[in-house]
Motif scaffolding. Sequence first.
Motif, PDB file in Angstrom:
ATOM      1  N   LEU A  51      39.250  44.766  43.071  1.00  0.00           N
ATOM      2  CA  LEU A  51      40.959  44.519  43.191  1.00  0.00           C
ATOM      3  C   LEU A  51      41.960  45.338  44.320  1.00  0.00           C
ATOM      4  N   SER A  88      45.407  44.520  45.377  1.00  0.00           N
ATOM      5  CA  SER A  88      46.102  43.844  45.112  1.00  0.00           C
ATOM      6  C   SER A  88      47.068  44.345  44.239  1.00  0.00           C
ATOM      7  N   ALA A 128      48.849  44.780  40.319  1.00  0.00           N
ATOM      8  CA  ALA A 128      49.126  43.712  38.873  1.00  0.00           C
ATOM      9  C   ALA A 128      50.678  44.399  38.668  1.00  0.00           C
ATOM     10  N   LEU A 149      42.758  48.241  35.324  1.00  0.00           N
ATOM     11  CA  LEU A 149      42.811  47.693  36.931  1.00  0.00           C
ATOM     12  C   LEU A 149      43.341  48.727  38.278  1.00  0.00           C
ATOM     13  N   ASP A 162      50.152  39.728  42.821  1.00  0.00           N
ATOM     14  CA  ASP A 162      48.930  39.020  42.656  1.00  0.00           C
ATOM     15  C   ASP A 162      48.954  38.668  40.960  1.00  0.00           C
ATOM     16  N   ILE A 163      48.562  39.531  40.133  1.00  0.00           N
ATOM     17  CA  ILE A 163      48.028  40.203  38.911  1.00  0.00           C
ATOM     18  C   ILE A 163      49.221  40.406  37.785  1.00  0.00           C
ATOM     19  N   ILE A 168      49.755  40.892  34.036  1.00  0.00           N
ATOM     20  CA  ILE A 168      49.295  41.222  31.835  1.00  0.00           C
ATOM     21  C   ILE A 168      50.412  41.015  31.569  1.00  0.00           C
ATOM     22  N   GLY A 190      47.932  33.611  42.349  1.00  0.00           N
ATOM     23  CA  GLY A 190      47.828  34.551  41.497  1.00  0.00           C
ATOM     24  C   GLY A 190      46.961  34.191  40.046  1.00  0.00           C
ATOM     25  N   LYS A 191      47.127  35.900  39.358  1.00  0.00           N
ATOM     26  CA  LYS A 191      46.299  35.383  37.798  1.00  0.00           C
ATOM     27  C   LYS A 191      47.515  35.705  36.936  1.00  0.00           C
ATOM     28  N   SER A 215      41.124  39.177  36.123  1.00  0.00           N
ATOM     29  CA  SER A 215      41.906  39.138  37.230  1.00  0.00           C
ATOM     30  C   SER A 215      41.536  38.864  38.675  1.00  0.00           C
ATOM     31  N   SER A 216      39.980  39.374  38.845  1.00  0.00           N
ATOM     32  CA  SER A 216      39.554  38.881  39.711  1.00  0.00           C
ATOM     33  C   SER A 216      39.426  37.738  40.854  1.00  0.00           C
TER      34      SER A 216
END
Length: 256
Positions: free
Chosen positions: A9, A12, A14, A31, A90-91, A93, A140-141, A235-236
């Motif tokens: 990651l 990235s 998050a 992460l 990018d991420i 949660i 995006g995740k 996430s990846s």
Amino acid sequence: MKPSVLFDLSGSVAIVTGGARGLGKIIALALADAGADVVIADILTSLAEDVVKEIEARGNRALGVKLDVTSVNDVQEMVEKVSNHFGRIDILINNAGIQCISAAEDFALEDWNRVVNINLSGVFLCTQAVGKIMITQKKGKIINISSLFGTIGSPHGAAAYNSSKGGVINLTKSLAVEWGKYNINVNAIAPGIIETELTRKRLEDKEYLDLWIDRTPLERIGKPEDLSGAVIYLSSGASDFVTGHTIMIDGGYSVQ
Ligand code: NAP
């Protein structure tokens, strides 16, 4: 591609809501260990700063942001701060959540609304605001923390919680379908019972604990670290063709 690259990651950014403690904290550290820079967005700002320091000590960039997921202003300010600081997101949660136990027949509407506002509407608000950035990025995740109890009922006075977490699973599917065209993956994780502040009191009841262990094929309750692998996977790049899915992390409780 080598697994070390597939799950990497690095580069990235998050955001972890409710990342100051409990599952959110462990998710944030996982992460960071996979290479991400991490934003800890929580109501608990002093604990969030402690997690920021832990992440920086690992050599990653980190940022603490005060966030109440039910506040449109807080959510907007968070997105602006993160965008200004890191230039991308990018991420996401969506982890912040609460529980409120009361028999359904006595459940106060105020408590019902508080649970649904934080656990379901809060997920939507954060996802909507961050999703706008991800749409412009065409990438995006989004990972929503639901619960085993989003898929089943329970006799413990958790109708609001269970309903909110069921809503999160369908919100995940709905946004996966709507935002697939923008290359945004939206998935969920549904943990069984994991020892954190949220569950500690109930787990002090030995009868309750034993019942859980008895009904769980892997014969234990979960540790926060049990979520780390699924979080990194979703996430990846390893999960680029996976969307709308909910991964159960419940020791097999739900399959019997
Ligand atoms: P936790 O230890 O209570 O941590 C939740 C974090 O979210 C806390 O820092 C909390 O701050 C924060 N938070 C609460 N309301 C917020 C809001 N409005 N805006 C921003 N942050 C807020 O709970 P956990 O066990 O780690 O649970 C994390 C997530 O996993 C929740 O969504 C929960 O439903 C889900 N989950 C947990 C389990 C489990 O067994 N532990 C199982 C299935 C699913 P405060 O302390 O100030 O409230």
